[in-house]
Scaffold this motif. Sequence first.
Motif, PDB file in Angstrom:
ATOM      1  N   ILE A  98       0.832  -1.201   0.000  1.00 40.58           N
ATOM      2  CA  ILE A  98       0.000   0.000   0.000  1.00 40.58           C
ATOM      3  C   ILE A  98       0.867   1.252   0.000  1.00 40.58           C
ATOM      4  O   ILE A  98       0.458   2.298  -0.514  1.00 40.58           O
ATOM      5  N   LEU A  99       2.090   1.146   0.537  1.00 37.58           N
ATOM      6  CA  LEU A  99       3.020   2.276   0.575  1.00 37.58           C
ATOM      7  C   LEU A  99       4.328   1.902  -0.105  1.00 37.58           C
ATOM      8  O   LEU A  99       4.769   0.750  -0.002  1.00 37.58           O
ATOM      9  N   PRO A 100       4.981   2.847  -0.775  1.00 42.99           N
ATOM     10  CA  PRO A 100       6.293   2.566  -1.369  1.00 42.99           C
ATOM     11  C   PRO A 100       7.391   2.655  -0.313  1.00 42.99           C
ATOM     12  O   PRO A 100       7.182   3.177   0.793  1.00 42.99           O
TER      13      PRO A 100
ATOM     14  N   LYS B 227      15.305   7.396  -4.885  1.00 41.59           N
ATOM     15  CA  LYS B 227      15.777   7.191  -6.252  1.00 41.59           C
ATOM     16  C   LYS B 227      15.026   8.058  -7.252  1.00 41.59           C
ATOM     17  O   LYS B 227      15.575   8.431  -8.293  1.00 41.59           O
ATOM     18  N   ALA B 228      13.763   8.372  -6.960  1.00 41.74           N
ATOM     19  CA  ALA B 228      12.951   9.173  -7.881  1.00 41.74           C
ATOM     20  C   ALA B 228      13.126  10.669  -7.667  1.00 41.74           C
ATOM     21  O   ALA B 228      12.467  11.466  -8.339  1.00 41.74           O
ATOM     22  N   ALA B 229      13.991  11.082  -6.723  1.00 40.58           N
ATOM     23  CA  ALA B 229      14.156  12.506  -6.411  1.00 40.58           C
ATOM     24  C   ALA B 229      14.849  13.241  -7.550  1.00 40.58           C
ATOM     25  O   ALA B 229      15.673  12.681  -8.277  1.00 40.58           O
ATOM     26  N   GLU B 230      14.506  14.518  -7.701  1.00 42.95           N
ATOM     27  CA  GLU B 230      15.144  15.396  -8.668  1.00 42.95           C
ATOM     28  C   GLU B 230      15.935  16.474  -7.929  1.00 42.95           C
ATOM     29  O   GLU B 230      15.983  16.498  -6.697  1.00 42.95           O
ATOM     30  N   GLN B 231      16.519  17.375  -8.685  1.00 46.53           N
ATOM     31  CA  GLN B 231      17.361  18.408  -8.093  1.00 46.53           C
ATOM     32  C   GLN B 231      16.562  19.290  -7.133  1.00 46.53           C
ATOM     33  O   GLN B 231      17.068  19.697  -6.077  1.00 46.53           O
ATOM     34  N   ALA B 232      15.302  19.576  -7.491  1.00 45.55           N
ATOM     35  CA  ALA B 232      14.480  20.431  -6.629  1.00 45.55           C
ATOM     36  C   ALA B 232      14.124  19.758  -5.314  1.00 45.55           C
ATOM     37  O   ALA B 232      13.692  20.430  -4.369  1.00 45.55           O
TER      38      ALA B 232
ATOM     39  N   GLY C 284      24.670  17.756   7.841  1.00 47.65           N
ATOM     40  CA  GLY C 284      25.084  16.896   6.743  1.00 47.65           C
ATOM     41  C   GLY C 284      24.203  15.680   6.536  1.00 47.65           C
ATOM     42  O   GLY C 284      24.596  14.740   5.842  1.00 47.65           O
ATOM     43  N   ILE C 285      22.999  15.660   7.103  1.00 49.01           N
ATOM     44  CA  ILE C 285      22.077  14.527   6.952  1.00 49.01           C
ATOM     45  C   ILE C 285      21.270  14.714   5.671  1.00 49.01           C
ATOM     46  O   ILE C 285      20.603  15.745   5.484  1.00 49.01           O
ATOM     47  N   ASN C 286      21.318  13.718   4.811  1.00 46.51           N
ATOM     48  CA  ASN C 286      20.639  13.792   3.525  1.00 46.51           C
ATOM     49  C   ASN C 286      19.162  13.420   3.701  1.00 46.51           C
ATOM     50  O   ASN C 286      18.830  12.295   4.058  1.00 46.51           O
ATOM     51  N   CYS C 287      18.290  14.371   3.470  1.00 45.56           N
ATOM     52  CA  CYS C 287      16.836  14.162   3.585  1.00 45.56           C
ATOM     53  C   CYS C 287      16.173  14.320   2.216  1.00 45.56           C
ATOM     54  O   CYS C 287      15.052  14.837   2.107  1.00 45.56           O
ATOM     55  N   THR C 288      16.866  13.892   1.183  1.00 41.49           N
ATOM     56  CA  THR C 288      16.366  14.029  -0.179  1.00 41.49           C
ATOM     57  C   THR C 288      15.476  12.855  -0.543  1.00 41.49           C
ATOM     58  O   THR C 288      15.856  11.698  -0.403  1.00 41.49           O
ATOM     59  N   PHE C 289      14.259  13.144  -0.975  1.00 37.18           N
ATOM     60  CA  PHE C 289      13.346  12.144  -1.527  1.00 37.18           C
ATOM     61  C   PHE C 289      12.319  12.870  -2.393  1.00 37.18           C
ATOM     62  O   PHE C 289      12.131  14.091  -2.268  1.00 37.18           O
ATOM     63  N   ALA C 290      11.703  12.136  -3.297  1.00 30.01           N
ATOM     64  CA  ALA C 290      10.750  12.735  -4.235  1.00 30.01           C
ATOM     65  C   ALA C 290       9.551  13.287  -3.484  1.00 30.01           C
ATOM     66  O   ALA C 290       8.921  12.580  -2.695  1.00 30.01           O
TER      67      ALA C 290
ATOM     68  N   ASP D  61       3.355  11.301  -7.865  1.00 30.65           N
ATOM     69  CA  ASP D  61       2.990  10.936  -9.235  1.00 30.65           C
ATOM     70  C   ASP D  61       4.230  10.614 -10.069  1.00 30.65           C
ATOM     71  O   ASP D  61       4.189   9.761 -10.957  1.00 30.65           O
ATOM     72  N   ARG D  62       5.344  11.277  -9.767  1.00 29.02           N
ATOM     73  CA  ARG D  62       6.578  11.005 -10.485  1.00 29.02           C
ATOM     74  C   ARG D  62       7.102   9.601 -10.194  1.00 29.02           C
ATOM     75  O   ARG D  62       7.750   8.973 -11.017  1.00 29.02           O
ATOM     76  N   LEU D  63       6.791   9.101  -8.999  1.00 26.12           N
ATOM     77  CA  LEU D  63       7.237   7.757  -8.627  1.00 26.12           C
ATOM     78  C   LEU D  63       6.492   6.687  -9.418  1.00 26.12           C
ATOM     79  O   LEU D  63       7.026   5.612  -9.701  1.00 26.12           O
ATOM     80  N   GLY D  64       5.260   6.984  -9.792  1.00 26.56           N
ATOM     81  CA  GLY D  64       4.466   6.012 -10.541  1.00 26.56           C
ATOM     82  C   GLY D  64       3.972   4.846  -9.714  1.00 26.56           C
ATOM     83  O   GLY D  64       3.670   3.774 -10.256  1.00 26.56           O
ATOM     84  N   PHE D  65       3.876   5.029  -8.401  1.00 27.56           N
ATOM     85  CA  PHE D  65       3.429   3.941  -7.520  1.00 27.56           C
ATOM     86  C   PHE D  65       1.908   3.923  -7.469  1.00 27.56           C
ATOM     87  O   PHE D  65       1.258   4.934  -7.201  1.00 27.56           O
ATOM     88  N   ARG D  66       1.326   2.764  -7.722  1.00 27.21           N
ATOM     89  CA  ARG D  66      -0.120   2.573  -7.625  1.00 27.21           C
ATOM     90  C   ARG D  66      -0.370   1.259  -6.889  1.00 27.21           C
ATOM     91  O   ARG D  66       0.101   0.205  -7.313  1.00 27.21           O
ATOM     92  N   SER D  67      -1.081   1.333  -5.794  1.00 32.11           N
ATOM     93  CA  SER D  67      -1.367   0.126  -5.020  1.00 32.11           C
ATOM     94  C   SER D  67      -2.611  -0.561  -5.572  1.00 32.11           C
ATOM     95  O   SER D  67      -3.629   0.081  -5.843  1.00 32.11           O
ATOM     96  N   ARG D  68      -2.518  -1.883  -5.736  1.00 35.88           N
ATOM     97  CA  ARG D  68      -3.659  -2.687  -6.168  1.00 35.88           C
ATOM     98  C   ARG D  68      -4.285  -3.433  -5.005  1.00 35.88           C
ATOM     99  O   ARG D  68      -5.141  -4.287  -5.203  1.00 35.88           O
ATOM    100  N   ASN D  69      -3.864  -3.098  -3.800  1.00 36.39           N
ATOM    101  CA  ASN D  69      -4.389  -3.761  -2.611  1.00 36.39           C
ATOM    102  C   ASN D  69      -5.802  -3.253  -2.326  1.00 36.39           C
ATOM    103  O   ASN D  69      -6.021  -2.049  -2.184  1.00 36.39           O
TER     104      ASN D  69
END
Length: 617
Positions: A386-388, A395-400, A408-414, A418-426
């Motif tokens: 149900i969740l990615p 991995k789906a993150a962009e520069q923005a 120095g803690i990396n908190c980068t994520f998309a 919608d860009r991730l393209g995740f759709r749950s079929r549950n």
Amino acid sequence: MNCLMRRSQNLLLWRNSCVKHRSTDAASANRNAATKLSYEEFIGHQQKQAQRSIVVQVSSEKSYPELYNYCSRFGSILGAHHYCVRQDEALHYVLLEYSSSGEAAAAIDSGVSNGDLCGVPVRSPFLWFRAPPAGSKRTPNLAASDTFPALSALDGGRLMESSQLLALVRGAQSIDEQVLLLHKHTRLNDLGIRLRFLAALQVQQAISGMFPSAQAQPFGSSVNGFGKMGCDLDLILRFNDDTGSQKSLANTDPSRLVFHTKENLSNGRSQTQRHMECFGDMLHLFLPGVCHVRRILQARVPIIKYHHEHLNLEVDLSMSNLTGFYMSELLYMFGELDPRVRPLTFSIRRWAQSCGLTNPSPGRWISNFSLTCLVMFFLQQLRQPILPTIGALAKAAEQADSRVTEDGINCTFARDMDRLGFRSRNQSSLSELLLQFFEFYSQFDFHNRAISLNEGRALSKPDHSAMYIVNPLEQLLNVSKNVSMEECERLRIEVRNAAWVLESEVENVALPVGEGERQEHSWGLLNLFKHPEKPLIRPNMFFKPRMVEVSDLFEQKELTPNPSTPHSPTSSSSPPITYKSVAVRQQVQGIKTATRTELKQIRGSSTPTKNSRRSSR
């Protein structure tokens, strides 16, 4: 065999009823999808709403028409909300929202200081509606009742009584409806969110003269969608726009005029502590409504705790907890992705509270955040997730989407799902997911495995902590490091008990029962909310009561009566041992009897007879 067939039929009936509720939930989800806001849009909307609002203390809700008539001279009022703060007596407040921030500022600028109090006047969105001066008209040109909006909430900050909530849940038609009702009536409502953003705005405006770029940003349960009524407010105070919001001057040339800045020669943590100490003094001395200021500066994340008496709100203010801010964004995105996530989490939190697994004060027990991580992980590892995973978002993150804290803690994520393209079929219902949650963790190997939301799977545990949940953003830390072995074992036992209870409730719900009969008794979700003093099972290794006190084992007791000293001080002064178990008392009595018999035999064999004495002579 007949029992198994009847049970399978009941389960089939229950699944059919779940399908009906799924179609209703899907329709409501489609309606809500069009109005979903991103995290930045939600925060920005609430901040603008706070800038258009003021809070006025009144004598009672009956003062609202007069208040509306007076405050309308400053601008158009869009809405009004009433709430009470109960101390020795109920204090009444009305939140007014204007159509623009300028109109709210005009109302605040018209305020005067209280001459009866010897304090420093402070400009603040928290005001008091006093009686008109003697001799003046009380309500000139009072607006008609049909020309001003009615109060959107009456005592809107009041928590629903537990008995009222349970009666409401008891009257539901299904377990799924019970879960939704529980979420609807315990989550943080619109007025609660408004008041928390007003508390943040008060801090921000108080320091805006010297620090015009400063922002007091709410985070945590107040904004991530998982907060309940009465939850605390977490604030982070930042002096530059490094929380990821869009830069208004991103496309303009940098200015050649640079502010002079006083350089700090001490290390960052020490300087943060000194800054927070100064801000703590400012809050304590000047801000209206702020009281009971406590400075906790030696913690891993230094904070200032205070109580806001006009909002009946506990506030935690920090300056260096950006990972908490970004974690709130991540949980908000998870909650918005599927309409089942938040109701399911609320029910599990309520169950954990009723079992005594969670506690409002910090300690060795599991926290609500750790419990929420358990729910998120469960929803990630389903056969149809149900969740990615957070790794997929990274991995789906962009520069923005790039976010790196000052540590120095990396908190980068998309930020765009919608860009991730995740759709749950549950298509599982809430009651099915709830049962699967309990079954999953009743079999989870907490002793050897760690939980990772980044990978969505169990990993080898890197240390000997009783429970290991990898911090999603600071992956070298354990979210549940505070949980003791005892509490981890309790969690395992309680989820097993809950699975048994809920499975039997599923069978009972499938049976045809009269609506009136069902409403008279606890059923469904309510049977999970048992009293913590009446558990079904307690693990023997931790919770078995002592059958005999340890101190009793070391007291000198006389095993056998000595006829030569009938009035021995030891035998007369020693009180009898009180055993907490009848079985143990019988075992001890048997041991004593056997010991006496053996002693008699030993003494008899060692005492020489008359014939033996004669032969020896």
